[in-house]
Scaffold this motif. Sequence first.
Motif, short mmCIF file in Angstrom:
data_model
loop_
_atom_site.label_atom_id
_atom_site.label_comp_id
_atom_site.label_asym_id
_atom_site.label_seq_id
_atom_site.Cartn_x
_atom_site.Cartn_y
_atom_site.Cartn_z
N VAL A 174 8.07 1.09 -12.19
CA VAL A 174 7.60 0.02 -13.07
C VAL A 174 6.37 -0.69 -12.52
N LYS A 175 6.01 -0.42 -11.26
CA LYS A 175 4.81 -1.03 -10.68
C LYS A 175 4.33 -0.16 -9.53
N LEU A 176 3.02 0.01 -9.44
CA LEU A 176 2.43 0.82 -8.38
C LEU A 176 1.63 -0.06 -7.43
N GLY A 177 1.85 0.15 -6.12
CA GLY A 177 1.04 -0.54 -5.13
C GLY A 177 -0.29 0.17 -4.98
N PRO A 178 -1.22 -0.42 -4.25
CA PRO A 178 -2.53 0.21 -4.04
C PRO A 178 -2.40 1.61 -3.46
N GLY A 179 -3.08 2.56 -4.05
CA GLY A 179 -3.09 3.93 -3.55
C GLY A 179 -1.90 4.78 -3.94
N ALA A 180 -0.93 4.22 -4.65
CA ALA A 180 0.28 4.98 -4.99
C ALA A 180 -0.01 6.11 -5.97
N GLU A 181 -1.09 5.96 -6.76
CA GLU A 181 -1.42 6.98 -7.75
C GLU A 181 -1.71 8.34 -7.12
N SER A 182 -2.14 8.33 -5.87
CA SER A 182 -2.51 9.58 -5.20
C SER A 182 -1.31 10.50 -5.00
N ALA A 183 -0.11 9.95 -5.10
CA ALA A 183 1.10 10.77 -4.94
C ALA A 183 1.49 11.45 -6.25
N GLY A 184 0.72 11.21 -7.31
CA GLY A 184 1.00 11.86 -8.59
C GLY A 184 1.97 11.12 -9.46
N LEU A 185 2.30 9.87 -9.11
CA LEU A 185 3.22 9.08 -9.91
C LEU A 185 2.45 8.16 -10.85
N SER A 186 3.12 7.76 -11.91
CA SER A 186 2.54 6.81 -12.85
C SER A 186 3.65 5.91 -13.36
N LEU A 187 3.29 4.87 -14.07
CA LEU A 187 4.31 4.01 -14.66
C LEU A 187 5.20 4.84 -15.57
N GLY A 188 6.50 4.67 -15.43
CA GLY A 188 7.46 5.43 -16.22
C GLY A 188 7.96 6.69 -15.56
N SER A 189 7.35 7.09 -14.43
CA SER A 189 7.84 8.28 -13.72
C SER A 189 9.30 8.07 -13.31
N ARG A 190 10.11 9.10 -13.50
CA ARG A 190 11.53 9.03 -13.16
C ARG A 190 11.71 9.60 -11.76
N VAL A 191 12.25 8.79 -10.85
CA VAL A 191 12.32 9.18 -9.44
C VAL A 191 13.65 8.79 -8.84
N GLY A 192 13.91 9.34 -7.65
CA GLY A 192 15.12 9.02 -6.92
C GLY A 192 14.84 8.59 -5.50
N GLU A 237 0.84 -1.20 0.00
CA GLU A 237 0.00 0.00 0.00
C GLU A 237 0.87 1.25 0.00
N GLY A 238 0.66 2.14 -0.97
CA GLY A 238 1.38 3.40 -1.04
C GLY A 238 2.81 3.31 -1.52
N GLN A 239 3.25 2.14 -1.97
CA GLN A 239 4.62 1.96 -2.43
C GLN A 239 4.68 1.87 -3.96
N VAL A 240 5.88 2.11 -4.49
CA VAL A 240 6.16 1.87 -5.90
C VAL A 240 7.38 0.98 -6.01
N LEU A 241 7.42 0.19 -7.07
CA LEU A 241 8.61 -0.60 -7.40
C LEU A 241 9.38 0.18 -8.45
N ILE A 242 10.66 0.41 -8.19
CA ILE A 242 11.50 1.22 -9.06
C ILE A 242 12.59 0.35 -9.68
N PRO A 287 8.37 4.59 -0.90
CA PRO A 287 7.05 5.18 -0.65
C PRO A 287 6.74 6.21 -1.74
N ALA A 288 5.60 6.09 -2.35
CA ALA A 288 5.26 6.97 -3.47
C ALA A 288 5.30 8.44 -3.09
#
Length: 375
Positions: free
Chosen positions: A89-107, A32-37, A150-151
Amino acid sequence: MDIPATYRAAVYDAPGTISTKIVELPTPEPAEGQVLIKLEFSLLTHDPLRTHSGVCHSDLGVMTRSWALLPFPTPKDQVGGHEGIGEVVKLGPGAESAGLSLGSRVGVKWLASVCGECAPCKAGRDGCCKKQTISGYFSPGTFQQYVLGPARYVTPIPDGVSAVDAAPMLCAGVTVYAALMRSKTQRGDWVVISGAGGGLGHLAVQIASRGLGLRVVGVDHPSKAELVRASGADHFVDMTQFPRDDGGEALAAHVHALCDGLGAHAVVVCTASNVAYAQALGLLRFDGTLVCVGVPEHTPEPIGGSFPAKIINASLNIVGSVVGNNEDAAAVLALAAKGVIKCRSHVVKLDELTSTFEQMHEAKLQGRVVLDLWA
């Protein structure tokens, strides 16, 4: 995008020593609220996709268990690292609320997460959060091809900044930027950067001189002189030309002469040296500020020469600065995107990590090292 079942990572296989081991790990699922990078980017020169993570002196302290400020021993087989750039490359439940999407470049930064609700967090002092987690300590870090984050706390990476340039900004850059903010210096003031040719120091010189309009005196070993001057220092001071047994008086006299005869408005100690801290107060003018950044290893020592009378008579300030927050990270990355600051770094392969740490321990590195995790 196909996500493999396993991937390569470097772990601390013998914490307390300088040793790493390459292992295969199962690819985790974001909660929940996580992203896989996937720590991967396309170089501006259109080179093949690579994964990059910075290598920091803090990683050495965590791996060798030489930092007394860490409350627990680093666990065996922990994945180290805390300066990673990649693609969601993968969004956990609710991660979209942070404004991220597949392909977002993050650190991913030194602080893997904070609670966001306590008084320090609400004041923008993320490093003081009691519920913080640290990348590469008890939370798996960035010396691996995939990492969870965490997203709401990963840092967006602006276009135009390569991963090689961006990765060191997520620790070294944001740390010294926050420290310079804590110094309360104003454009035209003098600031001394102690350890000015190191990974943190050469970025501090650039941010201070080119980003904030400060006048800079860089102090370091003569082997770092070219780097310090190229980073924008007004003066370079060879620390080996001054005795260590005179209480820093000769060095202080020299620095005072360089800084209008009064001394510096601030000293930012970026090196992990008790000697540098003992000399720092003597470099300041009245109302000057010592900013403590570098963390000496092994048995803690108080700041030498920090007598109450000296601090009182000159109205000196001593402050600590622990990393920075997301706003600081965004500010540093914006400077990098504009070409104001650039990390001097070189890229090494994942299987060169142990030898890189050995060179770091022997103080043979200049600038920053970035790991190519796919080579």
